[in-house]
Write a protein that holds these residues in place. Structure first.
Motif, PDB file in Angstrom:
ATOM      1  N   SER A   1      30.450  10.369  29.921  1.00  0.00           N
ATOM      2  CA  SER A   1      30.096  10.085  31.318  1.00  0.00           C
ATOM      3  C   SER A   1      30.475  11.213  32.270  1.00  0.00           C
ATOM      4  O   SER A   1      29.867  11.350  33.335  1.00  0.00           O
ATOM      5  N   MET A   2      31.476  12.019  31.913  1.00  0.00           N
ATOM      6  CA  MET A   2      31.927  13.089  32.801  1.00  0.00           C
ATOM      7  C   MET A   2      31.312  14.443  32.464  1.00  0.00           C
ATOM      8  O   MET A   2      31.557  15.429  33.162  1.00  0.00           O
ATOM      9  N   LEU A   3      30.515  14.512  31.418  1.00  0.00           N
ATOM     10  CA  LEU A   3      29.941  15.797  31.024  1.00  0.00           C
ATOM     11  C   LEU A   3      28.796  16.184  31.962  1.00  0.00           C
ATOM     12  O   LEU A   3      27.986  15.340  32.343  1.00  0.00           O
ATOM     13  N   PRO A   4      28.699  17.471  32.317  1.00  0.00           N
ATOM     14  CA  PRO A   4      27.550  17.931  33.115  1.00  0.00           C
ATOM     15  C   PRO A   4      26.248  17.666  32.373  1.00  0.00           C
ATOM     16  O   PRO A   4      26.220  17.620  31.137  1.00  0.00           O
ATOM     17  N   LYS A   5      25.176  17.519  33.126  1.00  0.00           N
ATOM     18  CA  LYS A   5      23.888  17.176  32.532  1.00  0.00           C
ATOM     19  C   LYS A   5      23.450  18.201  31.483  1.00  0.00           C
ATOM     20  O   LYS A   5      22.943  17.836  30.413  1.00  0.00           O
ATOM     21  N   HIS A   6      23.630  19.496  31.778  1.00  0.00           N
ATOM     22  CA  HIS A   6      23.166  20.519  30.833  1.00  0.00           C
ATOM     23  C   HIS A   6      23.954  20.452  29.520  1.00  0.00           C
ATOM     24  O   HIS A   6      23.411  20.718  28.448  1.00  0.00           O
ATOM     25  N   THR A   7      25.225  20.079  29.598  1.00  0.00           N
ATOM     26  CA  THR A   7      26.031  19.923  28.388  1.00  0.00           C
ATOM     27  C   THR A   7      25.575  18.712  27.595  1.00  0.00           C
ATOM     28  O   THR A   7      25.356  18.783  26.380  1.00  0.00           O
ATOM     29  N   LEU A   8      25.423  17.601  28.296  1.00  0.00           N
ATOM     30  CA  LEU A   8      25.032  16.353  27.632  1.00  0.00           C
ATOM     31  C   LEU A   8      23.641  16.470  27.028  1.00  0.00           C
ATOM     32  O   LEU A   8      23.401  15.997  25.909  1.00  0.00           O
ATOM     33  N   ASP A   9      22.723  17.111  27.741  1.00  0.00           N
ATOM     34  CA  ASP A   9      21.350  17.273  27.224  1.00  0.00           C
ATOM     35  C   ASP A   9      21.353  18.051  25.917  1.00  0.00           C
ATOM     36  O   ASP A   9      20.640  17.689  24.961  1.00  0.00           O
ATOM     37  N   ALA A  10      22.139  19.134  25.858  1.00  0.00           N
ATOM     38  CA  ALA A  10      22.188  19.961  24.648  1.00  0.00           C
ATOM     39  C   ALA A  10      22.780  19.182  23.477  1.00  0.00           C
ATOM     40  O   ALA A  10      22.270  19.241  22.348  1.00  0.00           O
ATOM     41  N   VAL A  11      23.841  18.443  23.737  1.00  0.00           N
ATOM     42  CA  VAL A  11      24.497  17.681  22.673  1.00  0.00           C
ATOM     43  C   VAL A  11      23.589  16.564  22.170  1.00  0.00           C
ATOM     44  O   VAL A  11      23.427  16.371  20.956  1.00  0.00           O
ATOM     45  N   GLU A  12      22.973  15.831  23.095  1.00  0.00           N
ATOM     46  CA  GLU A  12      22.113  14.713  22.682  1.00  0.00           C
ATOM     47  C   GLU A  12      20.880  15.214  21.932  1.00  0.00           C
ATOM     48  O   GLU A  12      20.405  14.556  21.002  1.00  0.00           O
ATOM     49  N   ARG A  13      20.367  16.374  22.326  1.00  0.00           N
ATOM     50  CA  ARG A  13      19.229  16.947  21.593  1.00  0.00           C
ATOM     51  C   ARG A  13      19.632  17.258  20.160  1.00  0.00           C
ATOM     52  O   ARG A  13      18.895  16.964  19.201  1.00  0.00           O
TER      53      ARG A  13
END
Length: 253
Positions: A122-134
């Motif tokens: 929940s605290m991760l920046p969007k660009h970080t979360l997007d890369a990880v989820e991809r």
């Protein structure tokens, strides 16, 4: 997970390297990657240079662990306490997962490695979360080694969260059994993973730093003075060889 266990059992019956003893390869290796900042300071470089070099080591160690037949590799990439660091350093650290995964993802797919993440997203920046989820989505069908990133992870927070969810499930009558270790473990972020067999920590520090406190109850520890950016395949072999020489009794005789 069953496919990974079968693969590991098959691999553990053979000698994987001339430098390793004939014995089982630890199924789950967890690593506290420490010493990036000190590595950079010794070279009069910014701390970001140490973190960048450290990510290159993650790539090499992942490939080598996979070749040895390791089933799960968990790396402590960012703790809940790391937010206390200077903002520019935190900002750089949050960019590294995207840089690492965007570059390394084709190799991970080719080598049948499955990416997972463990931590508070929940605290991760969007660009970080997007890369990880991809990366998680693109490797979800892979059946080889699991590369598990502990990202914005803290074990005390994880345990408190598990207790709160258990209390809520009791209140809502979703849980009506006595709590056992197995039931409690199902509420942890690592609920689909076998507990680590071997913990490696680099840089000479000898503490757990709020990392997998429940899961490491019977894990074998291996500490080294080597800074993480200098860690290589030889050091991984040393850690596994030390593990193979130990007798794991789990409280028995």
């Amino acid at each position: 997970m069953l496919r990974i266990l079968k693969r590991w059992l098959a691999g553990s019956r053979t000698k994987t390297s001339g430098e390793l003893l004939e014995g089982p390869i630890p199924f789950h290796i967890a690593i506290i990657m420490d010493g990036n900042g000190r590595w950079a300071k010794k070279r009069a470089l910014p701390r970001s240079a140490g973190h960048h070099e450290g990510m290159k080591v993650v790539r090499r160690v992942t490939k080598h662990a996979n070749s040895l037949g390791v089933g799960i590799l968990t790396v402590y990439a960012f703790s809940t306490e790391n937010w206390k660091r200077p903002k520019d350093e935190v900002s750089y650290l949050m960019k590294l997962p995207a840089e690492f995964l965007n570059t390394f993802l084709p190799e991970l797919i080719e080598e049948n490695v499955q990416v997972r993440i463990m931590g508070d997203k929940s605290m991760l920046p969007k660009h970080t979360l997007d890369a990880v989820e991809r990366a998680v989505n693109d490797t979800s069908q892979n059946s080889g080694m699991i590369l598990n990133f502990a990202l914005n992870y803290g074990s005390r927070s994880e345990i408190l969260g598990a207790v709160q969810r258990i209390v809520d499930d009791y209140k809502n009558e979703h849980l009506q059994k006595d709590i056992t270790e197995e039931i409690f473990a199902d509420y942890l972020m690592s609920n689909k993973l076998k507990d680590p067999d071997l913990l490696i920590r680099t840089s000479g520090e000898m503490r757990l730093s709020n990392f997998m406190l429940w899961q490491l109850a019977y894990t074998e520890f291996w500490f080294t003075d080597v800074l993480w950016p200098d860690f290589n395949e030889k050091h991984l072999h040393e850690a596994i060889s030390a593990y193979q020489k130990r007798g794991r009794r789990f409280g028995g005789i």
